[in-house]
Design an enzyme around this catalytic site. Structure first.
Site, PDB file in Angstrom:
ATOM      1  CB  SER A 174      -0.845  -0.021   1.273  1.00  0.00           C
ATOM      2  OG  SER A 174      -1.524   1.190   1.449  1.00  0.00           O
TER       3      SER A 174
ATOM      4  CE1 TYR B  63      -3.761  -2.206   5.619  1.00  0.00           C
ATOM      5  CE2 TYR B  63      -3.226   0.057   4.992  1.00  0.00           C
ATOM      6  CZ  TYR B  63      -3.658  -1.216   4.648  1.00  0.00           C
ATOM      7  OH  TYR B  63      -3.995  -1.502   3.344  1.00  0.00           O
TER       8      TYR B  63
HETATM    9  P1  NDP Z   1     -11.537  -5.964   0.368  1.00  0.00           P
HETATM   10  O1  NDP Z   1     -11.992  -5.856   1.767  1.00  0.00           O
HETATM   11  O2  NDP Z   1     -12.508  -5.682  -0.731  1.00  0.00           O
HETATM   12  O3  NDP Z   1     -10.901  -7.383   0.087  1.00  0.00           O
HETATM   13  C1  NDP Z   1     -10.136  -8.054   1.050  1.00  0.00           C
HETATM   14  C2  NDP Z   1     -10.094  -9.516   0.677  1.00  0.00           C
HETATM   15  O4  NDP Z   1      -9.283 -10.199   1.614  1.00  0.00           O
HETATM   16  C3  NDP Z   1     -11.458 -10.164   0.700  1.00  0.00           C
HETATM   17  O5  NDP Z   1     -11.570 -11.041  -0.382  1.00  0.00           O
HETATM   18  C4  NDP Z   1     -11.473 -10.935   1.998  1.00  0.00           C
HETATM   19  O6  NDP Z   1     -12.297 -12.078   1.857  1.00  0.00           O
HETATM   20  C5  NDP Z   1     -10.009 -11.316   2.090  1.00  0.00           C
HETATM   21  N1  NDP Z   1      -9.589 -11.659   3.430  1.00  0.00           N
HETATM   22  C6  NDP Z   1      -9.647 -10.912   4.542  1.00  0.00           C
HETATM   23  N2  NDP Z   1      -9.181 -11.603   5.590  1.00  0.00           N
HETATM   24  C7  NDP Z   1      -8.857 -12.831   5.131  1.00  0.00           C
HETATM   25  C8  NDP Z   1      -8.346 -14.005   5.713  1.00  0.00           C
HETATM   26  N3  NDP Z   1      -8.088 -14.054   7.028  1.00  0.00           N
HETATM   27  N4  NDP Z   1      -8.131 -15.093   4.940  1.00  0.00           N
HETATM   28  C9  NDP Z   1      -8.414 -15.064   3.618  1.00  0.00           C
HETATM   29  N5  NDP Z   1      -8.895 -13.972   2.998  1.00  0.00           N
HETATM   30  C10 NDP Z   1      -9.120 -12.881   3.748  1.00  0.00           C
HETATM   31  O7  NDP Z   1     -10.281  -4.987   0.259  1.00  0.00           O
HETATM   32  P2  NDP Z   1      -9.243  -4.649  -0.915  1.00  0.00           P
HETATM   33  O8  NDP Z   1      -9.546  -5.355  -2.143  1.00  0.00           O
HETATM   34  O9  NDP Z   1      -9.142  -3.182  -0.923  1.00  0.00           O
HETATM   35  O10 NDP Z   1      -7.907  -5.208  -0.251  1.00  0.00           O
HETATM   36  C11 NDP Z   1      -7.027  -6.097  -0.886  1.00  0.00           C
HETATM   37  C12 NDP Z   1      -5.604  -5.756  -0.503  1.00  0.00           C
HETATM   38  O11 NDP Z   1      -5.273  -4.478  -1.021  1.00  0.00           O
HETATM   39  C13 NDP Z   1      -5.343  -5.704   1.006  1.00  0.00           C
HETATM   40  O12 NDP Z   1      -4.104  -6.316   1.285  1.00  0.00           O
HETATM   41  C14 NDP Z   1      -5.255  -4.205   1.285  1.00  0.00           C
HETATM   42  O13 NDP Z   1      -4.468  -3.919   2.390  1.00  0.00           O
HETATM   43  C15 NDP Z   1      -4.645  -3.701  -0.019  1.00  0.00           C
HETATM   44  N6  NDP Z   1      -4.829  -2.291  -0.298  1.00  0.00           N
HETATM   45  C16 NDP Z   1      -6.087  -1.771  -0.477  1.00  0.00           C
HETATM   46  C17 NDP Z   1      -6.248  -0.417  -0.712  1.00  0.00           C
HETATM   47  C18 NDP Z   1      -7.595   0.228  -0.842  1.00  0.00           C
HETATM   48  O14 NDP Z   1      -7.675   1.473  -0.826  1.00  0.00           O
HETATM   49  N7  NDP Z   1      -8.672  -0.514  -0.993  1.00  0.00           N
HETATM   50  C19 NDP Z   1      -5.091   0.483  -0.828  1.00  0.00           C
HETATM   51  C20 NDP Z   1      -3.831  -0.188  -0.658  1.00  0.00           C
HETATM   52  C21 NDP Z   1      -3.718  -1.509  -0.416  1.00  0.00           C
HETATM   53  P3  NDP Z   1     -13.113 -12.814   3.007  1.00  0.00           P
HETATM   54  O15 NDP Z   1     -13.657 -11.766   3.914  1.00  0.00           O
HETATM   55  O16 NDP Z   1     -14.158 -13.552   2.232  1.00  0.00           O
HETATM   56  O17 NDP Z   1     -12.134 -13.733   3.654  1.00  0.00           O
END
Ligand code: NDP
Length: 249
Positions: free
Chosen positions: A143, A156
């Site tokens: 990020s 974070y």
């Molecule tokens: P979302 O919340 O839309 O997606 C997060 C995903 O991670 C979901 O599919 C969720 O699925 C999964 N997840 C969460 N915890 C677990 C777990 N314990 N085991 C398996 N899967 C898990 O967020 P984003 O798409 O935004 O996030 C994706 C990545 O991008 C993250 O690493 C985030 O830090 C990073 N990021 C996002 C930014 C943003 O502005 N959105 C900016 C910079 C980085 P489920 O709940 O079904 O398990």
């Protein structure tokens, strides 16, 4: 550009929403075979439907990356289903923001387990398979918060900052085995990530910030991942920092 993905085998963690979902769909559309892992089975089933005729390229794996045996199983099942593992996208992550001393200890423990240990468990399981193949690509989703801190994101920041060192250490250790390493550092992306922020004031200000700029879409980040993994073998795209044009920090 995506021709290089045909018949590649990838595991994408956190594929049930946001960036992971968009990446799994982009990979499947480009002809890659994709193990799509997350905890929400229903959302993974929706993903296969969204992929339409490319749905056959997707394989759902229900699991929690912070549980070591789940992470190892996701890697093993993807490899077993298609006989190899070309790409691991360590995308699953959570962002439980708030002032350090006002957020429950359980929240930061959960964030460290998912964002740090989850990435390490999947990577550790994938490396022997990639070494044996003498090829592979590990993509870590960090990020802008891996470079710039704020008063409400210290934990974070810690989890994402560490990703930079981890990725570069892996690059140095693994390049001799033809394993590539890429770190992707998105700015604000419109996803469900902010829905889970536990601290009310921080949730409101973060959501307000994202709504007031033209935030990136998950597909924008998926495109950057597709770019990185579609390059010829000699090209190792180590790092991509990608912000919305309107983001000031
Ligand atoms: P979302 O919340 O839309 O997606 C997060 C995903 O991670 C979901 O599919 C969720 O699925 C999964 N997840 C969460 N915890 C677990 C777990 N314990 N085991 C398996 N899967 C898990 O967020 P984003 O798409 O935004 O996030 C994706 C990545 O991008 C993250 O690493 C985030 O830090 C990073 N990021 C996002 C930014 C943003 O502005 N959105 C900016 C910079 C980085 P489920 O709940 O079904 O398990």
């Amino acid at each position: 550009m995506t021709a290089g993905l045909k018949d590649k085998v990838a595991l994408v963690t956190g594929a049930s929403s946001g960036i992971g979902e968009a990446t799994a769909l982009a990979f499947a559309k480009a002809g890659a075979k994709v193990g799509a892992m997350a905890r929400r089975k229903d959302r993974l089933n929706d993903l296969a439907k969204k992929a339409g005729s490319d749905g056959a390229n997707l394989f759902s794996i229900e699991g929690d990356v912070s549980v070591r045996k789940d992470a190892e199983r996701a890697v093993k099942e993807t490899h077993a289903k298609w006989g190899k593992l070309d790409i691991l996208v360590n995308n699953a992550g959570i962002m439980l923001l708030g002032p350090f001393d006002e957020v429950d200890i359980e929240e930061w423990e959960r964030m460290v387990k998912v964002n740090v240990l989850g990435v390490m468990y999947c990577t550790h399981a994938a490396i022997p398979l990639m070494k044996k193949q003498k090829s592979g690509h590990i993509v870590n989703i960090s990020s802008v918060a891996g470079r710039i801190a704020s008063p409400v994101s210290a934990v974070y920041n810690l989890t994402k900052w560490g990703m930079g060192g981890f990725s570069e250490g892996l690059r140095q250790a693994l390049h001799k085995d033809h394993i590539r390493t890429t770190i992707i550092e998105p700015g604000a992306v419109l996803t469900e990530l902010t829905d889970h922020i536990p601290h009310a004031g921080t949730k409101e200000s973060t959501k307000g910030y994202v709504q007031n700029i033209e935030a990136l879409e998950s597909e924008d980040i998926a495109a950057s991942i597709v770019y990185a993994v579609s390059q010829p073998e000699r090209v190792n795209v180590n790092e991509i920092l990608i912000r919305p044009t309107g983001q000031d920090r």
